[in-house]
Scaffold this active site. Structure first.
Site, mmCIF file in Angstrom:
data_model
loop_
_atom_site.group_PDB
_atom_site.id
_atom_site.type_symbol
_atom_site.label_atom_id
_atom_site.label_comp_id
_atom_site.label_asym_id
_atom_site.label_seq_id
_atom_site.Cartn_x
_atom_site.Cartn_y
_atom_site.Cartn_z
ATOM 1 N N ASN A 285 -1.823 2.179 6.015
ATOM 2 C CA ASN A 285 -0.961 1.091 5.559
ATOM 3 C C ASN A 285 -0.566 0.313 6.804
ATOM 4 O OD1 ASN A 285 0.933 -0.535 4.284
ATOM 5 N ND2 ASN A 285 2.509 1.056 4.216
ATOM 6 N N GLY A 286 -0.830 -0.989 6.831
ATOM 7 C CA GLY A 286 -0.495 -1.779 8.011
ATOM 8 C C GLY A 286 -1.621 -2.725 8.339
ATOM 9 N N CYS B 93 0.836 -1.188 0.000
ATOM 10 C CA CYS B 93 0.000 0.000 0.000
ATOM 11 C C CYS B 93 0.882 1.253 0.000
ATOM 12 C CB CYS B 93 -0.931 0.104 1.192
ATOM 13 S SG CYS B 93 -2.046 -1.263 1.333
ATOM 14 N N TRP C 111 -2.730 -2.704 -1.729
ATOM 15 C CA TRP C 111 -2.364 -4.110 -1.862
ATOM 16 C C TRP C 111 -3.163 -4.793 -0.761
ATOM 17 C CZ3 TRP C 111 -0.148 -8.084 0.969
ATOM 18 C CH2 TRP C 111 0.347 -9.162 0.229
ATOM 19 N N HIS D 261 18.736 -36.530 -5.644
ATOM 20 C CA HIS D 261 18.080 -36.812 -4.356
ATOM 21 C C HIS D 261 16.589 -36.501 -4.430
ATOM 22 C CE1 HIS D 261 21.930 -37.680 -2.588
ATOM 23 N NE2 HIS D 261 22.410 -36.547 -3.091
ATOM 24 N N LYS E 66 6.084 -4.171 -3.737
ATOM 25 C CA LYS E 66 7.520 -3.907 -3.652
ATOM 26 C C LYS E 66 8.047 -3.985 -2.229
ATOM 27 C CE LYS E 66 11.486 -2.592 -5.302
ATOM 28 N NZ LYS E 66 12.227 -3.669 -5.996
ATOM 29 N N GLU F 250 18.127 -17.490 -6.990
ATOM 30 C CA GLU F 250 17.697 -16.153 -7.409
ATOM 31 C C GLU F 250 17.133 -16.195 -8.837
ATOM 32 O OE1 GLU F 250 16.985 -13.498 -6.124
ATOM 33 O OE2 GLU F 250 17.136 -11.955 -7.653
ATOM 34 N N GLU G 233 8.400 -15.187 -10.410
ATOM 35 C CA GLU G 233 7.565 -14.066 -9.978
ATOM 36 C C GLU G 233 7.099 -13.195 -11.145
ATOM 37 O OE1 GLU G 233 9.516 -11.538 -7.098
ATOM 38 O OE2 GLU G 233 11.432 -11.701 -8.135
ATOM 39 N N ARG H 106 3.832 0.087 -4.892
ATOM 40 C CA ARG H 106 3.656 -0.432 -3.536
ATOM 41 C C ARG H 106 2.369 -1.238 -3.383
ATOM 42 N NH1 ARG H 106 6.945 1.963 0.181
ATOM 43 N NH2 ARG H 106 5.537 1.247 1.786
ATOM 44 N N LYS I 183 13.393 -14.999 -9.909
ATOM 45 C CA LYS I 183 13.116 -13.972 -10.935
ATOM 46 C C LYS I 183 12.132 -14.515 -11.970
ATOM 47 C CE LYS I 183 14.113 -11.204 -9.331
ATOM 48 N NZ LYS I 183 14.809 -10.976 -8.129
HETATM 49 C C1 F6R Z 1 12.191 -10.434 -5.461
HETATM 50 C C2 F6R Z 1 11.989 -9.414 -4.461
HETATM 51 C C3 F6R Z 1 11.690 -9.818 -3.070
HETATM 52 C C4 F6R Z 1 12.479 -8.926 -2.092
HETATM 53 C C5 F6R Z 1 12.042 -9.213 -0.648
HETATM 54 C C6 F6R Z 1 12.849 -8.411 0.344
HETATM 55 O O1 F6R Z 1 12.442 -9.899 -6.731
HETATM 56 O O2 F6R Z 1 12.039 -8.256 -4.757
HETATM 57 O O3 F6R Z 1 11.964 -11.155 -2.843
HETATM 58 O O4 F6R Z 1 13.834 -9.174 -2.253
HETATM 59 O O5 F6R Z 1 10.688 -8.911 -0.498
HETATM 60 O O6 F6R Z 1 12.714 -7.052 0.116
HETATM 61 P P1 F6R Z 1 13.755 -6.006 0.691
HETATM 62 O O7 F6R Z 1 15.048 -6.253 0.037
HETATM 63 O O8 F6R Z 1 13.165 -4.674 0.370
HETATM 64 O O9 F6R Z 1 13.825 -6.252 2.177
#
Ligand code: F6R
Length: 584
Positions: free
Chosen positions: A96-97, A2, A70, A486, A579, A463, A470, A26, A467
């Site tokens: 937000n929260g 949010c 969100w 395994h 985000k 990683e 998501e 956000r 990527k």
């Molecule tokens: C993946 C991604 C998330 C963040 C995670 C932590 O692309 O962006 O997995 O890495 O939510 O976020 P931060 O780094 O802001 O604590």
């Protein structure tokens, strides 16, 4: 999670509308805006992304609030979109929260005759303020008392009809105030108002601000006024724009040759503090979530191989597992792009309660993680708007590499490696772009993609899978090459894509893992410095020693992007994601 914003000053409603667009990353399932008009509020709420909103404001105002959501409490609907209102329709609020004791508060209000028209916990706060306003006769006092009754993190901005002021407060969720010329802003982050002012005040937890032509800050607990000082932020509005790129994701991927160089520009005295604590602490924990956790895993290899230091990596939400080992001789290095991730903040609180030292590596200046750390290093990546972490990940790797070498007094060696890597990434982006587009076409219709790596390429495999999944919604799984037999090999079938991340040290074994998969029908894709005829598809990537993680992940970021494009998905705002994850 949010985005909230409020403006006091001329054309407030336009500025809120504009600010919400910048905060869209956000939360983007619905949005809303409200501002006073004579005896009532003008309200506009819509489902969907504000960036797509075809709407012009009917009139201007000097006070306005807005929200981009969100969903947490209640489904995505107009009634659950913010602003939420009190029963008397005099209080408008964006939040937000999560109100953890919402049931208890809601029942209390229902017993006092209040009704509820949404499924949100935020409507409870608006009504609680109305209830307490009747008792106190003061809007700010009513907000303060109401917030004291709330359990859980929050950031709010509220308006009371008939009063020319914004009242805002935070506890756990971010909130920053902007000071312009005869105008004031408040928002979840500076991108909402950076085009108007760079003079900011980062509110602390349990602080409430009243904006009514001037700004006063109070403690939510005691009600006492507090002094504050402004900071100047160094982000530029241009950095938060897409420029020539179609999406923030590609823009941010292509920024990496520059952001890598900026990541290693660290104040010597702060690097020394980190080094001193890494050397003197009995236990070192690296903590993060998602991508940031993956960079911790890479760092564990750096600290072990370069600095001869043993570290423990922890997913922040699982930090309680190690709590009993955390004491005054422990060091926690918290890693976060946003610096607002709730799970990480919780882990830091646990660490502090046990008297451990807390250092952090963050991207967002003024963020909560930065402020509660004993010392911090900034990633210097600039605003990362795409929901997926790309440039912040490679910057984290660069900062960790710098630290690992700094521990043995060879910072310059790290700088040399990263500068070489930055230039290699520059060429790699050019040579891999078209190839990744071609590969994306081949993979876009697949249901599963597997990624393997060994040793320091193992976290890269994790990683890479994150990527891909998501942004493309294709199930992707990363694992250590040695783990293949395994269990996971049972899933390999004719045509199953298997990405193989190879480094000079791991080449022999990972190639034999790849052949094992190929024998079961896998379509093998090698990311290696040496073209290998065993692979069905090869991308040659440069070897850059300990920074190999960077030259391996960059083309895979591009691949993930192009799969999303191929599937006609929005890479900047994948479904269900936000985000900054400010709820646990
Ligand atoms: C993946 C991604 C998330 C963040 C995670 C932590 O692309 O962006 O997995 O890495 O939510 O976020 P931060 O780094 O802001 O604590």
């Amino acid at each position: 999670m949010c985005g909230i914003t409020g403006v006091f000053g001329t054309n407030a409603s336009e500025k809120v509308f504009h600010g919400l667009k910048a905060l869209e990353y956000r939360g983007y399932d619905s949005w809303g805006i409200a501002f006073p008009q004579k005896d009532s509020f003008f309200v506009k709420k819509e489902i969907g992304k504000i960036g797509l909103a075809k709407f012009s404001l009917p009139t201007s105002s000097t006070l306005a609030i807005g929200h981009t959501r969100w969903a947490t409490h209640g489904n995505v609907s107009k009634k659950n979109a913010h602003p939420q209102f009190s029963n008397d329709k005099k209080i408008a609020l964006v939040h937000n929260g999560i109100v953890e004791n919402f049931e208890e508060l809601k029942n209390k209000l229902i017993s006092k005759g209040f009704s509820f028209f949404s499924d949100t916990d935020s409507e409870i706060i608006a009504n609680l303020i109305q209830f307490n306003f009747k008792k106190t006769g003061s809007f700010e006092a009513a907000v303060r008392i109401s917030l004291k009754e709330i359990e859980g993190g929050y950031a709010i901005v509220a308006i009371h009809l008939g009063e020319n002021k914004l009242v805002c407060a935070r506890n756990g969720s971010p909130l920053v105030l902007g000071f312009g010329e005869n105008e004031f802003f408040v928002a979840s982050d500076v991108s909402a108002f950076v085009s108007y002012t760079k003079q900011v005040l980062f509110l602390n937890d349990s602080e409430l601000a009243v904006i009514d032509g001037e700004v006063k800050v109070f403690s939510v607990d005691s009600g006492k006024e507090k002094k504050f000082s402004l900071k100047k932020i160094n982000w530029d509005i241009e950095q938060a724009k897409k420029g020539e790129f179609k999406h923030f994701m590609t823009k941010e991927i292509f920024e990496q040759p520059e952001t890598l160089k900026l990541a290693i520009k660290q104040p010597e005295k702060d690097v020394s503090k980190f080094v001193k604590l890494i050397k003197s602490s009995k236990k070192v924990f690296l903590v993060g979530c998602g991508t940031s956790y993956h960079s911790c895993l890479s760092a564990a290899y750096f600290f072990s191989s370069i600095s001869n230091v043993m570290v423990e990596c922890c997913i922040a939400s699982e930090f309680s597992r190690v709590e009993k080992f955390v004491d005054k001789n422990s060091l926690i290095i918290a890693v976060s792009q946003s610096g607002e991730t709730a799970d990480l903040l919780e882990a830091i609180k646990i660490a502090k309660k046990n008297n451990a030292k807390v250092l952090s590596i963050v991207n967002v200046m003024g963020s909560s993680v930065m402020r509660i750390s004993d010392c911090y290093l900034l990633m210097n990546s600039g605003p990362e708007i795409c929901v997926l972490s790309t440039k912040s990940y490679t910057s984290q790797i660069a900062v960790f590499l710098l630290l690992a070498y700094a521990v043995i007094g060879k910072e310059d060696e790290a700088k040399r490696i990263i500068l070489k890597t930055a230039s290699s990434v520059n060429s790699l982006l050019k040579t891999s772009d078209k190839k990744m587009k071609v590969l994306a076409k081949k993979l876009a219709k697949k249901n599963d993609i597997f990624v393997i790596g060994r040793h320091d390429a193992f976290p890269v495999a994790l990683e890479a899978a994150l990527k891909i999944k998501e942004v493309s919604y294709i199930h992707a799984e990363g694992f250590a090459g040695g783990e293949l037999k395994h269990g996971t090999i049972a899933l390999i079938d004719k045509g199953t894509p298997a990405i193989v991340i190879s480094t000079p040290e791991t080449r022999k074994l990972i190639v034999s893992n790849a052949i094992e998969m190929q024998s079961r029908g896998a379509f093998t894709i090698g990311f290696s410095s040496v073209e290998n005829s065993n692979f069905d598809f090869n991308l040659v990537v440069p070897d850059v020693g300990f920074a190999d993680a960077i030259t391996r992940i960059v083309p895979i970021q591009l691949l993930a992007y192009y799969i999303a494009i191929e599937k006609n998905l929005d890479p900047d705002k994948p479904r269900n994601l936000a985000k900054s994850v400010t709820v646990k």
